[in-house]
Write an enzyme that holds these catalytic residues in place. Structure first.
Site, PDB file in Angstrom:
ATOM      1  N   LYS A 174     -10.530 -21.194   2.228  1.00  0.00           N
ATOM      2  CA  LYS A 174     -11.537 -21.468   3.084  1.00  0.00           C
ATOM      3  C   LYS A 174     -12.450 -20.210   3.067  1.00  0.00           C
ATOM      4  CE  LYS A 174     -13.154 -20.290   7.338  1.00  0.00           C
ATOM      5  NZ  LYS A 174     -14.588 -20.250   6.713  1.00  0.00           N
ATOM      6  N   GLU A 249      -7.557  -7.320   5.025  1.00  0.00           N
ATOM      7  CA  GLU A 249      -8.276  -6.327   4.737  1.00  0.00           C
ATOM      8  C   GLU A 249      -9.512  -6.332   5.440  1.00  0.00           C
ATOM      9  OE1 GLU A 249      -8.186  -3.944   2.394  1.00  0.00           O
ATOM     10  OE2 GLU A 249      -6.493  -4.818   1.351  1.00  0.00           O
ATOM     11  N   CYS A 283     -17.773  -3.569   2.616  1.00  0.00           N
ATOM     12  CA  CYS A 283     -16.984  -2.971   3.217  1.00  0.00           C
ATOM     13  C   CYS A 283     -16.667  -1.450   3.116  1.00  0.00           C
ATOM     14  CB  CYS A 283     -15.335  -3.763   3.171  1.00  0.00           C
ATOM     15  SG  CYS A 283     -15.081  -4.172   1.354  1.00  0.00           S
ATOM     16  N   GLU A 384     -18.139  -0.136  13.499  1.00  0.00           N
ATOM     17  CA  GLU A 384     -18.734  -0.617  12.168  1.00  0.00           C
ATOM     18  C   GLU A 384     -20.041  -1.567  12.592  1.00  0.00           C
ATOM     19  OE1 GLU A 384     -16.633  -4.225   9.999  1.00  0.00           O
ATOM     20  OE2 GLU A 384     -16.927  -3.029   8.162  1.00  0.00           O
TER      21      GLU A 384
HETATM   22  P1  NAP Z   1     -15.517 -12.633   9.545  1.00  0.00           P
HETATM   23  O1  NAP Z   1     -16.618 -13.130  10.828  1.00  0.00           O
HETATM   24  O2  NAP Z   1     -14.045 -11.997  10.384  1.00  0.00           O
HETATM   25  O3  NAP Z   1     -15.087 -13.923   8.786  1.00  0.00           O
HETATM   26  C1  NAP Z   1     -14.236 -13.774   7.676  1.00  0.00           C
HETATM   27  C2  NAP Z   1     -13.539 -15.025   7.366  1.00  0.00           C
HETATM   28  O4  NAP Z   1     -12.723 -15.355   8.536  1.00  0.00           O
HETATM   29  C3  NAP Z   1     -14.654 -16.285   7.179  1.00  0.00           C
HETATM   30  O5  NAP Z   1     -14.222 -17.150   6.313  1.00  0.00           O
HETATM   31  C4  NAP Z   1     -14.631 -16.780   8.633  1.00  0.00           C
HETATM   32  O6  NAP Z   1     -15.244 -18.134   8.732  1.00  0.00           O
HETATM   33  C5  NAP Z   1     -12.891 -16.800   8.798  1.00  0.00           C
HETATM   34  N1  NAP Z   1     -12.754 -17.102  10.150  1.00  0.00           N
HETATM   35  C6  NAP Z   1     -13.474 -16.593  11.437  1.00  0.00           C
HETATM   36  N2  NAP Z   1     -13.094 -17.023  12.644  1.00  0.00           N
HETATM   37  C7  NAP Z   1     -11.378 -17.364  12.200  1.00  0.00           C
HETATM   38  C8  NAP Z   1     -10.388 -17.971  12.814  1.00  0.00           C
HETATM   39  N3  NAP Z   1     -10.112 -17.994  14.228  1.00  0.00           N
HETATM   40  N4  NAP Z   1      -9.243 -18.301  12.309  1.00  0.00           N
HETATM   41  C9  NAP Z   1      -9.323 -18.318  10.775  1.00  0.00           C
HETATM   42  N5  NAP Z   1     -10.563 -17.759   9.916  1.00  0.00           N
HETATM   43  C10 NAP Z   1     -11.469 -17.351  10.761  1.00  0.00           C
HETATM   44  O7  NAP Z   1     -15.892 -11.589   8.628  1.00  0.00           O
HETATM   45  P2  NAP Z   1     -17.460 -11.554   8.116  1.00  0.00           P
HETATM   46  O8  NAP Z   1     -18.504 -11.434   9.072  1.00  0.00           O
HETATM   47  O9  NAP Z   1     -17.512 -12.822   7.060  1.00  0.00           O
HETATM   48  O10 NAP Z   1     -17.222 -10.366   6.936  1.00  0.00           O
HETATM   49  C11 NAP Z   1     -17.719  -9.208   7.334  1.00  0.00           C
HETATM   50  C12 NAP Z   1     -16.379  -8.319   7.642  1.00  0.00           C
HETATM   51  O11 NAP Z   1     -15.409  -8.192   6.523  1.00  0.00           O
HETATM   52  C13 NAP Z   1     -16.671  -6.823   7.998  1.00  0.00           C
HETATM   53  O12 NAP Z   1     -15.929  -6.212   8.915  1.00  0.00           O
HETATM   54  C14 NAP Z   1     -16.103  -6.146   6.804  1.00  0.00           C
HETATM   55  O13 NAP Z   1     -15.652  -4.610   6.958  1.00  0.00           O
HETATM   56  C15 NAP Z   1     -14.994  -7.045   6.424  1.00  0.00           C
HETATM   57  N6  NAP Z   1     -14.854  -6.819   4.809  1.00  0.00           N
HETATM   58  C16 NAP Z   1     -13.720  -5.898   4.634  1.00  0.00           C
HETATM   59  C17 NAP Z   1     -13.220  -5.661   3.278  1.00  0.00           C
HETATM   60  C18 NAP Z   1     -11.981  -5.096   3.010  1.00  0.00           C
HETATM   61  O14 NAP Z   1     -11.523  -5.180   1.844  1.00  0.00           O
HETATM   62  N7  NAP Z   1     -11.377  -4.226   3.707  1.00  0.00           N
HETATM   63  C19 NAP Z   1     -14.012  -6.289   2.218  1.00  0.00           C
HETATM   64  C20 NAP Z   1     -15.131  -7.305   2.631  1.00  0.00           C
HETATM   65  C21 NAP Z   1     -15.393  -7.342   3.895  1.00  0.00           C
HETATM   66  P3  NAP Z   1     -16.606 -18.341   9.210  1.00  0.00           P
HETATM   67  O15 NAP Z   1     -17.365 -17.864   7.863  1.00  0.00           O
HETATM   68  O16 NAP Z   1     -16.788 -19.841   8.905  1.00  0.00           O
HETATM   69  O17 NAP Z   1     -16.824 -17.849  10.481  1.00  0.00           O
END
Ligand code: NAP
Ligand code: MG
Length: 495
Positions: A174, A249, A283, A384
């Site tokens: 997904k 992550e 990230c 963040e």
């Molecule tokens: P996000 O909003 O948490 O979304 C990540 C994924 O989770 C998306 O596919 C999202 O779908 C899905 N999701 C949302 N709600 C969910 C639920 N209730 N159940 C299951 N899946 C769900 O994060 P983002 O805004 O895409 O990415 C930014 C974040 O990623 C930042 O906090 C960044 O630090 C972190 N990040 C961390 C790393 C690492 O390696 N530590 C690397 C890259 C990014 P939708 O898109 O459909 O909402």
């Protein structure tokens, strides 16, 4: 031109059962790039069924043969790198060179993960009993649920899917709603490389409609997630209650420590690249600079001058250095934090506002922003932001810099600029982050080293590197007794 894309389930491209779709937008222009299925639990169910069925045969394909599929995918990706990078810049906004780097990580991972097909080493070891053989082997877990963010639309899915598939798992993938197109290209390439039907299934749709049912389904014993801390912890508690294995992550608040003996020219360049590359949406992006009091003022001046000089624009324009934020919500989040920083008394020394001159008005652009005079515990220095906002905190010495770094609730990446080998080694030992850089910014991980964070960034797993199979395999210990008699371990062998 807008195209129509579909889910990939059981080896077939299919629409959502509901027939609903959502639009993929270019964040620099607002233009619609494609229509994607807005799937729901019924589509997730189809995908899990297909993945569960395919697992029965995929797990028995010899690992070197599974790996060859991934290797061929790497070759195809390499041929199409330029097209994939352009598509990524379109749907996500990062500048073309960085999009190329994102695709390159996928190529690197394909070849590295494929090598595991002929390693995947276990352990053979003597038994404590005579005429008995002891060994342990890695086995796949089953159907893995892979949930990924939008900021590395290609690299992150490859880090998860390629090791999972080489290890013999099947997957339901997904991707993030903001970057669906690259996920479709990855699935198509793996299929073209020879992946059997049902081994990889791609389901588009929202976190609540697709992510939640995937996490809740008992037929999916392992979840690999990269994204925000809030979403990750929610997934972890729901999946944890079902006894699933969950690799997380999550967020970061990565700092660059600049000591009084640092090369300030180099440090400034690294800070600008780490803080404003990918518009601060990595990230591992640097969002805090911990500057030694003796170099603080000069460093602030240099970084502010550099930030003001960065050129904003569409990522496909070769002159652009900083692209848009990925969507309106992220832009508004950045604006909120700029207000929060100002209200707490920090001073904006560069940027501090949206950019809307000319064509920029059509996209989600914000000027690279530098705050000085930031308290170490101010919200903009602790939370963040995930945008082009940098907080500079003055510290009195090395020890205080390390303390402030380690006070963060996150622990992904940290960097130190110094020419002093003693302090460099002390920092390598004492900085509590999963990644430490010396005289280099906070970004730039290479795929053959473990990747991940400590404390609030993760839950102890490391992706990539020699640890790449850990989230996707179980250990099985096997004892073969060829003595022909009952031998009781710990009892019959005492001497
Ligand atoms: P996000 O909003 O948490 O979304 C990540 C994924 O989770 C998306 O596919 C999202 O779908 C899905 N999701 C949302 N709600 C969910 C639920 N209730 N159940 C299951 N899946 C769900 O994060 P983002 O805004 O895409 O990415 C930014 C974040 O990623 C930042 O906090 C960044 O630090 C972190 N990040 C961390 C790393 C690492 O390696 N530590 C690397 C890259 C990014 P939708 O898109 O459909 O909402
Ligand atoms: Mg998009």
């Amino acid at each position: 031109m807008s195209h129509s894309f579909q889910n990939f389930i059981g080896g077939r491209w299919v629409p959502a059962r509901s027939g609903r779709t959502f639009a993929n937008l270019d964040p620099a222009t607002g233009e619609t790039l494609g229509e994607f299925p807005a799937s729901g639990p019924e589509d997730v169910n189809d995908a899990i069924e297909a993945a569960a069925k395919a697992f029965a045969s995929w797990r028995l394909v010899p690992a070197p043969k599974r790996a060859e599929v991934v290797f061929r995918a790497g070759e195809i990706i390499r041929q199409r790198k330029a097209d994939l990078a352009r598509a990524m810049t379109g749907e996500m906004g990062k500048v073309l060179a960085e999009a190329g780097g994102d695709v390159q990580e996928g190529i690197d991972m394909a070849f590295y993960a494929a090598g595991e097909g002929r390693r995947m080493h276990g352990v053979t070891t003597p038994s404590e009993m005579p005429d008995k053989w002891a060994m342990s082997v890695r086995v796949p877990i089953g159907v893995t649920g892979v949930i990924t963010p939008w900021n590395f639309p290609f690299a992150i899915p490859t880090w998860k899917l390629m090791p999972a598939l080489v290890a013999g798992n099947t997957a339901v993938f997904k991707p993030a709603t903001d970057t669906p197109e690259l996920a479709g290209h990855l699935a198509a390439i793996l299929a073209e490389a020879g992946l059997p039907a049902g081994v990889l299934n791609l389901v588009y749709g929202s976190g609540s409609q697709v992510g939640d049912p995937l996490v809740a389904d008992p037929r999916v014993p392992a979840i690999s997630f990269t994204g925000s801390t809030d979403v990750g912890l929610g997934i972890s508690s729901r999946a944890g209650a079902l006894g699933k294995r969950v690799a997380l992550e999550m967020g970061g608040k990565n700092a660059i420590l600049v000591l009084d003996d640092a090369d300030l020219t180099l440090a400034t360049e690294a800070i600008l690249w780490s803080a404003f590359g990918t518009t601060g949406q990595r990230c591992t992006a640097c969002s805090r600079v911990l500057a030694h009091q003796r170099v603080h003022d000069e460093l602030v001046q240099r970084v502010a001058d550099g930030a003001r000089a960065l050129r904003l624009g569409h990522g496909l324009d070769p002159a652009t250095q900083v692209g848009p934020l990925v969507n309106r919500a992220q832009l508004e989040r950045v604006e909120d934090y700029v207000r929060i920083g100002r209200a707490a008394g920090a001073s904006v020394v560069a940027g501090g506002e949206r950019a809307s001159e000319g064509a920029l008005a059509k996209g989600h652009f914000h000027r690279p922003t530098v705050f000085a005079g930031v308290a170490a515990d101010a919200r903009i220095a602790v939370e963040e932001i995930f945008g082009p906002v940098l907080a500079v905190v003055k510290v009195k010495d090395f020890a205080e810099a390390v303390r402030v770094n380690n006070a963060s609730s996150f622990g992904l990446s940290a960097s130190i600029f110094t020419r002093d080998v003693q302090r460099a080694f002390a920092a390598m030992r004492d900085l509590e982050t999963g990644i430490v850089y010396v005289n280099h910014g906070t970004t730039g991980a290479e795929i053959h080293l473990p990747f991940g964070g400590m404390r609030g960034t993760g839950n102890g797993h490391r992706e990539a590197g020699p640890t790449l199979l850990d989230p996707f395999t179980e250990w099985k210990s096997v004892y073969v007794d060829f003595s022909g008699r009952l031998q009781r371990a710990q009892i019959d062998n005492q001497i």
